[in-house]
Write a protein that holds these residues in place. Structure first.
Motif, PDB file in Angstrom:
ATOM      1  N   ILE A   2     -79.344 -49.138 -41.991  1.00 18.34           N
ATOM      2  CA  ILE A   2     -79.941 -47.884 -42.690  1.00 18.34           C
ATOM      3  C   ILE A   2     -81.055 -47.521 -41.833  1.00 18.34           C
ATOM      4  O   ILE A   2     -81.888 -48.272 -41.505  1.00 18.34           O
ATOM      5  CB  ILE A   2     -80.624 -47.932 -44.185  1.00 18.34           C
ATOM      6  N   ARG A   5     -86.679 -43.477 -41.853  1.00 19.24           N
ATOM      7  CA  ARG A   5     -87.051 -42.273 -41.698  1.00 19.24           C
ATOM      8  C   ARG A   5     -88.568 -41.939 -41.720  1.00 19.24           C
ATOM      9  O   ARG A   5     -89.395 -42.681 -42.134  1.00 19.24           O
ATOM     10  CB  ARG A   5     -86.776 -41.345 -43.550  1.00 19.24           C
ATOM     11  N   SER A  20     -82.529 -37.506 -34.669  1.00 20.39           N
ATOM     12  CA  SER A  20     -82.114 -39.006 -34.979  1.00 20.39           C
ATOM     13  C   SER A  20     -82.090 -39.511 -33.418  1.00 20.39           C
ATOM     14  O   SER A  20     -81.559 -39.276 -32.487  1.00 20.39           O
ATOM     15  CB  SER A  20     -80.625 -38.915 -35.293  1.00 20.39           C
ATOM     16  N   ILE A  25     -85.002 -41.918 -38.081  1.00 20.61           N
ATOM     17  CA  ILE A  25     -84.815 -40.276 -38.292  1.00 20.61           C
ATOM     18  C   ILE A  25     -86.077 -39.452 -38.615  1.00 20.61           C
ATOM     19  O   ILE A  25     -86.872 -40.017 -39.425  1.00 20.61           O
ATOM     20  CB  ILE A  25     -83.946 -40.185 -39.565  1.00 20.61           C
ATOM     21  N   ASN A  39     -79.215 -35.592 -43.991  1.00 20.25           N
ATOM     22  CA  ASN A  39     -77.927 -35.899 -43.847  1.00 20.25           C
ATOM     23  C   ASN A  39     -77.377 -35.602 -42.656  1.00 20.25           C
ATOM     24  O   ASN A  39     -76.420 -36.199 -42.006  1.00 20.25           O
ATOM     25  CB  ASN A  39     -77.206 -34.965 -45.131  1.00 20.25           C
ATOM     26  N   LEU A  42     -78.180 -38.242 -40.493  1.00 21.03           N
ATOM     27  CA  LEU A  42     -77.579 -39.317 -40.854  1.00 21.03           C
ATOM     28  C   LEU A  42     -76.384 -39.648 -40.009  1.00 21.03           C
ATOM     29  O   LEU A  42     -75.840 -40.424 -39.509  1.00 21.03           O
ATOM     30  CB  LEU A  42     -77.491 -39.755 -42.304  1.00 21.03           C
ATOM     31  N   PHE A  45     -76.858 -40.385 -36.716  1.00 18.51           N
ATOM     32  CA  PHE A  45     -77.196 -42.072 -36.587  1.00 18.51           C
ATOM     33  C   PHE A  45     -75.748 -42.835 -36.637  1.00 18.51           C
ATOM     34  O   PHE A  45     -75.555 -43.627 -35.807  1.00 18.51           O
ATOM     35  CB  PHE A  45     -78.195 -42.222 -37.840  1.00 18.51           C
ATOM     36  N   TYR A  46     -75.031 -42.537 -37.638  1.00 21.37           N
ATOM     37  CA  TYR A  46     -73.582 -43.094 -37.452  1.00 21.37           C
ATOM     38  C   TYR A  46     -72.760 -42.822 -36.282  1.00 21.37           C
ATOM     39  O   TYR A  46     -72.052 -43.664 -35.952  1.00 21.37           O
ATOM     40  CB  TYR A  46     -73.091 -43.000 -38.707  1.00 21.37           C
ATOM     41  N   ILE A  97     -70.939 -39.146 -45.550  1.00 23.47           N
ATOM     42  CA  ILE A  97     -71.376 -40.521 -45.137  1.00 23.47           C
ATOM     43  C   ILE A  97     -70.610 -41.403 -45.460  1.00 23.47           C
ATOM     44  O   ILE A  97     -69.865 -42.570 -44.525  1.00 23.47           O
ATOM     45  CB  ILE A  97     -72.679 -40.516 -44.972  1.00 23.47           C
TER      46      ILE A  97
END
Length: 109
Positions: A2, A5, A20, A25, A39, A42, A45-46, A97
């Motif tokens: 995770i 933030r 990101s 983030i 979101n 995120l 990020f992935y 996600i």
């Protein structure tokens, strides 16, 4: 994993409301739709995680530079990066996600 933030007092790079980078983030505290921005980031990020971060950044830059060399302006080049296309397409889907497939951004090339 995770991401961490971090809320900022200023917009990033003068006008971005979120960013990101690695396990962080960053988002501007004045943003109206905080959940949407987070979101969106995120998703990035992935994308970065599945490409071991460095390869994502290199490919991101390559997509951008190719578009610029083809005569696209900054905004057009940015919005046509497959990573951005995926993030903008699904940023309002707060459940995306959880069911996102690996390398989903490839569909946007």
């Amino acid at each position: 994993m995770i991401p961490i933030r971090i809320q900022t007092d200023k917009k990033l790079f003068r006008y971005y409301t979120g960013f990101s980078f690695f396990i962080f983030i960053f988002y501007w505290k004045g943003v109206r739709e905080k959940e949407i921005i987070i979101n969106h980031e995120l998703i990035h990020f992935y994308q970065q995680l599945e490409m071991l971060f460095v390869f994502h950044w290199l490919l991101y830059l390559l997509f951008y530079l190719i578009a610029r060399l083809k005569g696209k302006n900054h905004d057009t080049a940015y919005y046509n990066i497959p990573f951005e296309k995926e993030a903008y397409t699904f940023e309002h889907n707060l459940h995306y996600i959880r069911r996102r497939k690996l390398f989903a951004w490839v569909k946007f090339i």
